[in-house]
Scaffold this active site. Structure first.
Site, PDB file in Angstrom:
ATOM      1  N   ASN B  14      49.521  39.660  44.347  1.00 40.25           N
ATOM      2  CA  ASN B  14      49.260  41.165  43.679  1.00 40.25           C
ATOM      3  C   ASN B  14      49.733  42.502  44.400  1.00 40.25           C
ATOM      4  O   ASN B  14      48.689  42.570  44.871  1.00 40.25           O
ATOM      5  CB  ASN B  14      48.386  40.535  43.132  1.00 40.25           C
ATOM      6  CG  ASN B  14      48.902  41.581  41.756  1.00 40.25           C
ATOM      7  OD1 ASN B  14      49.713  42.352  41.136  1.00 40.25           O
ATOM      8  ND2 ASN B  14      47.562  41.691  40.821  1.00 40.25           N
ATOM      9  N   LEU B  15      50.810  42.521  43.610  1.00 44.39           N
ATOM     10  CA  LEU B  15      50.335  43.761  44.600  1.00 44.39           C
ATOM     11  C   LEU B  15      50.254  45.518  43.465  1.00 44.39           C
ATOM     12  O   LEU B  15      50.647  46.943  43.992  1.00 44.39           O
ATOM     13  CB  LEU B  15      52.441  44.629  44.503  1.00 44.39           C
ATOM     14  CG  LEU B  15      53.239  43.778  46.045  1.00 44.39           C
ATOM     15  CD1 LEU B  15      54.548  44.318  46.059  1.00 44.39           C
ATOM     16  CD2 LEU B  15      52.928  43.642  46.611  1.00 44.39           C
ATOM     17  N   LYS B  16      50.178  44.911  42.304  1.00 37.63           N
ATOM     18  CA  LYS B  16      49.376  45.891  41.470  1.00 37.63           C
ATOM     19  C   LYS B  16      50.037  46.934  41.479  1.00 37.63           C
ATOM     20  O   LYS B  16      51.807  47.145  41.508  1.00 37.63           O
ATOM     21  CB  LYS B  16      47.987  45.899  41.458  1.00 37.63           C
ATOM     22  CG  LYS B  16      46.608  44.478  41.748  1.00 37.63           C
ATOM     23  CD  LYS B  16      45.111  45.212  42.211  1.00 37.63           C
ATOM     24  CE  LYS B  16      44.463  43.444  42.152  1.00 37.63           C
ATOM     25  NZ  LYS B  16      43.571  43.131  41.625  1.00 37.63           N
ATOM     26  N   HIS B  98      45.728  38.013  34.149  1.00 35.37           N
ATOM     27  CA  HIS B  98      44.336  38.725  35.033  1.00 35.37           C
ATOM     28  C   HIS B  98      43.416  39.713  34.336  1.00 35.37           C
ATOM     29  O   HIS B  98      43.610  40.007  33.273  1.00 35.37           O
ATOM     30  CB  HIS B  98      45.599  39.573  36.096  1.00 35.37           C
ATOM     31  CG  HIS B  98      44.717  40.161  37.133  1.00 35.37           C
ATOM     32  ND1 HIS B  98      44.164  41.768  37.146  1.00 35.37           N
ATOM     33  CD2 HIS B  98      45.060  39.429  38.333  1.00 35.37           C
ATOM     34  CE1 HIS B  98      43.893  41.234  38.544  1.00 35.37           C
ATOM     35  NE2 HIS B  98      44.615  40.686  39.323  1.00 35.37           N
ATOM     36  N   GLU B 146      39.527  34.373  40.375  1.00 33.56           N
ATOM     37  CA  GLU B 146      38.692  35.721  40.152  1.00 33.56           C
ATOM     38  C   GLU B 146      37.672  36.162  39.831  1.00 33.56           C
ATOM     39  O   GLU B 146      37.689  36.688  38.856  1.00 33.56           O
ATOM     40  CB  GLU B 146      40.442  36.639  39.782  1.00 33.56           C
ATOM     41  CG  GLU B 146      41.396  36.400  40.661  1.00 33.56           C
ATOM     42  CD  GLU B 146      42.049  37.598  41.051  1.00 33.56           C
ATOM     43  OE1 GLU B 146      42.466  37.955  41.615  1.00 33.56           O
ATOM     44  OE2 GLU B 146      42.621  38.507  39.985  1.00 33.56           O
ATOM     45  N   ILE B 151      36.350  40.846  43.423  1.00 36.51           N
ATOM     46  CA  ILE B 151      37.839  41.984  43.465  1.00 36.51           C
ATOM     47  C   ILE B 151      37.568  43.050  43.675  1.00 36.51           C
ATOM     48  O   ILE B 151      36.786  44.264  43.827  1.00 36.51           O
ATOM     49  CB  ILE B 151      38.509  41.756  41.752  1.00 36.51           C
ATOM     50  CG1 ILE B 151      38.450  40.302  40.786  1.00 36.51           C
ATOM     51  CG2 ILE B 151      39.958  42.806  41.671  1.00 36.51           C
ATOM     52  CD1 ILE B 151      39.586  40.729  39.666  1.00 36.51           C
ATOM     53  N   ALA B 207      45.107  40.784  47.006  1.00 32.90           N
ATOM     54  CA  ALA B 207      45.902  42.359  46.668  1.00 32.90           C
ATOM     55  C   ALA B 207      46.208  42.877  47.656  1.00 32.90           C
ATOM     56  O   ALA B 207      46.630  43.201  48.898  1.00 32.90           O
ATOM     57  CB  ALA B 207      44.986  42.244  45.373  1.00 32.90           C
ATOM     58  N   SER B 208      44.406  43.756  47.291  1.00 34.32           N
ATOM     59  CA  SER B 208      44.516  45.342  48.465  1.00 34.32           C
ATOM     60  C   SER B 208      44.438  44.901  49.789  1.00 34.32           C
ATOM     61  O   SER B 208      44.635  45.834  50.728  1.00 34.32           O
ATOM     62  CB  SER B 208      42.855  45.833  47.739  1.00 34.32           C
ATOM     63  OG  SER B 208      41.697  44.947  48.100  1.00 34.32           O
TER      64      SER B 208
END
Lengths: 227, 227, 227, 227
Positions: B14-16, B98, B146, B151, B207-208
């Site tokens: 997930n590139l957010k 999400h 999640e 997260i 993601a991160s």
């Protein structure tokens, strides 16, 4: 870097997310906007879906606004759209607080300030004279007045309720005379646009009459015909 | 037309909307994903900002999910993203619900059903065993667990709380065994991914750790190294 | 302390915030509920505005639900309603996720769990078979099925769409047989209530037909007449 | 009927929904407010939970504001609070747009107008000079400035950032001089209140320092001591 400005009068078309404005549909309208803008010399700007911001600027060299921008810093947000993302795609500004995407005053102020700092244009939507006045106090580039009951209808605000326009123009002048006013809701003909300008506004914000038209260029040509 | 499927195990990034995933940043990550996917044979999918859906598919031939889709029909909605718009851009599915974009149950159900009818994949996010169970009952393609407290952290759910994973896998099996489970939150190494798969899930949502990496390819290479 | 339970069948009247249910109006309906409950032996519960929870319990000894409860701990929240506040006022439970106040799955789960821990009843509203199934997985005391298109109408769900009721009853039985099902939307007569019970549900959730009645006692008497 | 007014200076205590302000806790604070108001002659108003509006007015004869009011007409709304319900309970006004319950500009305008028409007071919360200006343009009775970063803290806005207060007072004077300004956020002593008044505001809006005090009367006594 000097701030972005657009020549007055301005015709700003909100593509929303109609079947007619998704994917290839957006290109059909962009082509029409390019054509009529070239013929008439009138500035026609578009507010497409996020994925069409860059293609429309790239292929048609049309000023593009985002339909919305989220008042968040880049970071851990999913499904949100921070300012640097629309700027990177090439948008020169954003609609803010459209009646179909209302924001809190704190968030509108954040957006207006952030757009100004990024040398981008803010077009904040209001729904009556009182909210126009309040929003003008935040110092956006444009306030677009769209009485919700007229949005998408056949009756333009300049016919149905010219007092809301003149009242708004007066109110804005008293609060912050550098804010430009656009007339929204129900705009569908050259007469509507002409009246809007005569009432003291610097252009129009419209959507369905262009987006759902069989021939968008014909409609755009009519809209700018009396300017 | 047969439904889209993705090979298991799946690494879904997930590139957010981090600074590192906006504009050119998205391409940097897409290149890394293409490279590591080619080397390893593992499916790496991305969920970028809306404007990067089409460029990433077009340039890197990577399976792309939207980060969100609005449960509305195309029409007079400003700043919203209906399913046909993400489909037209080339997305093969969407994240739904999400933790950074919660929806009501009615809207999740609308999205899951609409994605299925459009032959697209739904990946619904849950936050604990009870909500995983509830969401599996809606029959999405994936449920990604999640726990919100993990997260973006350094501790993966598979280390911090393996029971939430095994409990979710069991619950899903009892409710609807065709639903696949992904492990989310805190995934940052090959060991996390391996544990996630050993606990019975079919991949990871992260993601991160990838997006903010100096060298996304190196991280992705590590993530798939023990599969 | 043993958990609260209500005798089946249950007639649960959501007073919403009609002119007829504000202030003195709430008392008028509470008196009628007391009277018909005494005559018939059927449990009639009310879900009034927050300020009427305590007066109704105090004066009429009627089981009272809140219309909503916020999934927050007591603290720095303005205009919100945490569970201890409705409990302190005397509510024995709360509606959760009414179609007029949708919540995320995470928040519904928080509410259901918190109500259970406080020995209070949860009545979660769903809108179709799929969402009924999902919500039953959270283990609330009641799921009330209210297809939004029938709310406030003249056609009851038991007439218009009995399959949604029987489908929901079956789905709930498979997921969690301790969850009770209520029939909602359009209930306006003894026949509707009788059908609702015959289709396997344990009562009804209704609003306008009682609240807006000139003689609420007469309507309530009719509603319970065939049980 | 003549409009409600409150004597200046005003100390308005938002009870929020702390454990200390639920149920009996609200009475504890109301008793203290009554006592200190009687001793000092200063107006102390409270904004309690909805269910405490009527009991506090009834038992302590204290001016009461709702913490929020929903911008809806009475009707089919579940869990919402329309103006006639708070009026019927005895509230003389309402907070609007608290930072913990943000509203759109359109909804704030609806609330301010409806409260005025009902001869009730509106106290609209702002977060900086720009939003204070915008909200003053709507003509509420009060604008309360609460920089979000100071809410609940030990540092009052009048110490931390007096310019935001003087800037707001000036801005309001230019926009609509009949709007009164209150100082909010971090107010915890007589000195804070004195400074707030000296900076040109007509009172304070505060919460935790009174609500969470072991002895609310002692705190209130200190707050009004230098007026």
């Amino acid at each position: 870097m000097k701030p972005t400005t657009l020549k007055t009068p301005l015709v700003l078309v909100n593509l929303k997310c109609y079947t007619e404005s998704i994917g290839n549909g957006a290109h059909r309208i962009a082509r029409a906007a390019r054509e009529v803008s070239d013929e008439s010399g009138i500035t026609i700007a578009l507010a497409p879906l996020y994925m069409d911001i860059h293609p429309i600027i790239h292929h048609y060299d049309i000023p593009v606004f985002a339909q919305h921008v989220d008042p968040v810093e880049p970071g851990a947000h999913t499904g949100r759209m921070p300012l640097p993302a629309i700027k990177s795609a090439g948008a020169i500004g954003s609609l803010v607080n459209h009646s179909e995407y209302r924001l809190s005053v704190a968030d509108i102020e954040k957006n207006v300030t952030a757009l100004r700092q990024a040398q981008m244009l803010s077009c904040v939507c209001s729904n009556n004279v009182a909210t126009t006045k309040a929003l003008a106090a935040l110092g956006p580039d444009y306030v677009a007045i769209e009485p919700p009951e007229l949005i998408g209808g056949k009756m333009s605000v300049s016919e149905a309720n010219p007092e809301i326009i003149t009242g708004s123009v007066d109110a804005v002048r008293n609060i912050n005379s550098s804010v430009k006013v656009l007339t929204g809701a129900g705009i569908h003909s050259g007469t509507c646009v002409k009246t809007a300008v005569e009432l003291g506004t610097e252009g129009v914000l419209l959507a369905s009459s262009v987006v759902k038209a069989e021939d968008p260029a014909a409609i755009l040509r009519d809209l700018v015909s009396l300017l």
